[in-house]
Design an enzyme around this catalytic site. Structure first.
Site, PDB file in Angstrom:
ATOM      1  N   LYS A  22       0.840  -1.197   0.000  1.00 20.09           N
ATOM      2  CA  LYS A  22       0.000   0.000   0.000  1.00 20.09           C
ATOM      3  C   LYS A  22       0.875   1.246   0.000  1.00 20.09           C
ATOM      4  CE  LYS A  22      -0.343   0.159   5.057  1.00 20.09           C
ATOM      5  NZ  LYS A  22      -1.264   0.226   6.228  1.00 20.09           N
ATOM      6  N   GLY A  23       0.207   2.375  -0.147  1.00 24.89           N
ATOM      7  CA  GLY A  23       0.874   3.663  -0.001  1.00 24.89           C
ATOM      8  C   GLY A  23       2.075   3.861  -0.911  1.00 24.89           C
ATOM      9  N   ARG A  44       4.249  -7.932   5.017  1.00 23.36           N
ATOM     10  CA  ARG A  44       4.098  -8.826   6.159  1.00 23.36           C
ATOM     11  C   ARG A  44       2.853  -9.693   6.013  1.00 23.36           C
ATOM     12  NH1 ARG A  44       3.946  -5.643  11.627  1.00 23.36           N
ATOM     13  NH2 ARG A  44       2.259  -4.665  10.459  1.00 23.36           N
ATOM     14  N   TYR A 230      11.119   7.428  16.300  1.00 29.19           N
ATOM     15  CA  TYR A 230      11.156   7.468  14.826  1.00 29.19           C
ATOM     16  C   TYR A 230      12.353   8.297  14.355  1.00 29.19           C
ATOM     17  CZ  TYR A 230       9.476   8.093  10.024  1.00 29.19           C
ATOM     18  OH  TYR A 230       9.370   8.097   8.637  1.00 29.19           O
ATOM     19  N   LYS A 234      15.594   6.631  12.396  1.00 28.34           N
ATOM     20  CA  LYS A 234      15.921   7.087  11.043  1.00 28.34           C
ATOM     21  C   LYS A 234      17.315   7.715  10.993  1.00 28.34           C
ATOM     22  CE  LYS A 234      12.256   5.938   8.651  1.00 28.34           C
ATOM     23  NZ  LYS A 234      12.326   4.949   7.549  1.00 28.34           N
ATOM     24  N   VAL A 261       3.930  12.715   2.864  1.00 30.42           N
ATOM     25  CA  VAL A 261       2.994  12.037   1.976  1.00 30.42           C
ATOM     26  C   VAL A 261       1.720  11.634   2.717  1.00 30.42           C
ATOM     27  CG1 VAL A 261       2.713  10.080   0.387  1.00 30.42           C
ATOM     28  CG2 VAL A 261       4.947  11.183   0.624  1.00 30.42           C
ATOM     29  N   LYS A 262       0.604  11.656   2.025  1.00 27.30           N
ATOM     30  CA  LYS A 262      -0.688  11.217   2.567  1.00 27.30           C
ATOM     31  C   LYS A 262      -0.707   9.691   2.637  1.00 27.30           C
ATOM     32  CE  LYS A 262      -2.986  15.108   0.288  1.00 27.30           C
ATOM     33  NZ  LYS A 262      -3.936  15.504  -0.778  1.00 27.30           N
TER      34      LYS A 262
END
Length: 306
Positions: A22-23, A44, A230, A234, A261-262
């Protein structure tokens, strides 16, 4: 669907995309496959991964197959490596997209983008910072997934990338992984000193971060207090990418920030579409031979790690 047989295409490049169901990950798969690259979409969840491949196949992108992958499980990464070795004997492009946000939102929040209508970039970011909660279990999972999970995949697939004449690794990063988000000057300097930084030292820093988090002493020790895990994970992955690039000059190893990003991770609050974000990653994945390595790209353009 898992491990479906592709036609023999000896001159075709092969790509693996993690979190591809997705995405942004789905769009990376679509764009790479549209360019004639054979894509192994990993996820996954087997059902969701298989459905994603079916959607791409329905678009005429027949050179996309699914293989299950749980990036936090070293044996799962090894199984993927075994499949790739048997089927292709090499890997040309690895896009490490799978990640978690490391925060929680209340049940009253969903990914309905309409609630962000009329808000500018900074207002959307402020909404996320205000409404996100970061319990210790989420913080631990963020480090486990975003740093160690990605590292599992790289280590498992590294021999296959080395078997390619144009091996490329794109580690999906974030502007939250920039060193400016770490308050401790000592930690910033250490993460930026790639000539002397080691994987063991990265382990030590991540262990200290979790210890400080548990003790409620993030701010005291110079860690961020918003999306802290996070950001640290990163930043650690950015540093590891630079170590890897120095160690393996035959590869192109880069970090890439797709933009805000949405997606489900941003609760739909982003300003770019998944297609736009993916384009910024694919641009880095398809850099020409002899291009940058050990670099950070923001929105498709090379930028500082700080």
């Amino acid at each position: 669907m898992e491990g479906a047989i592709l036609p023999n295409l000896p001159n075709t490049r092969v790509a693996v995309v993690t979190g591809g169901n997705k995405g942004i990950g789905f769009e990376v798969c679509r764009q790479l496959a549209s360019g004639g690259i054979s894509v192994v979409l990993t996820a996954r969840d087997e059902m969701r991964g298989g459905e994603a491949v079916e959607r791409l196949n329905a678009l005429g992108l027949s050179h996309v197959v699914f293989h299950q992958l749980e990036i936090t499980d070293a044996s799962s990464a090894a199984a993927l490596a075994g499949f790739l070795k048997t089927r292709f004997g090499k890997l040309d492009i690895l896009v490490n997209n799978a990640a978690v946000g490391g925060v929680e939102y209340g049940q009253e929040f969903d990914t309905n983008e309409e609630k962000f209508s009329g808000l500018d970039f900074h207002e959307r970011v402020e909404w996320m910072l205000k409404n996100a909660r970061e319990p210790i279990d989420s913080a631990k999972n963020s480090v486990k997934t975003n740093y160690y999970g990605t590292k599992h995949v790289i280590e498992a697939l590294l021999p296959l990338l080395q078997a390619s004449s144009e091996g490329r690794i794109v580690n999906v990063s974030s502007n939250y992984g920039l060193l400016r988000h770490i308050g401790s000057e000592e930690v910033r300097q250490e993460l930026n000193d790639v000539d002397n930084l080691t994987e063991g030292r990265l382990d030590d820093l991540l262990e200290k971060f979790i210890k400080d988090f548990k003790a409620g002493e993030l701010e005291m020790h110079g860690w961020s207090t918003k999306f802290s895990a996070y950001k640290v994970a990163k930043a650690a992955m950015n540093a590891y990418s630079r170590i890897l690039a120095r160690r393996h000059p035959e590869l192109r190893v880069n970090c890439a920030h797709p933009g805000f990003v949405k997606t489900d991770m941003s609760m739909g609050s982003g300003v770019l579409t998944p297609e736009e974000g993916a384009r910024n990653l694919v641009k880095v994945a398809l850099l020409p031979d002899g291009g940058p390595t050990g670099a950070y790209f923001a929105m498709g353009e090379e930028a500082p790690f700080v």
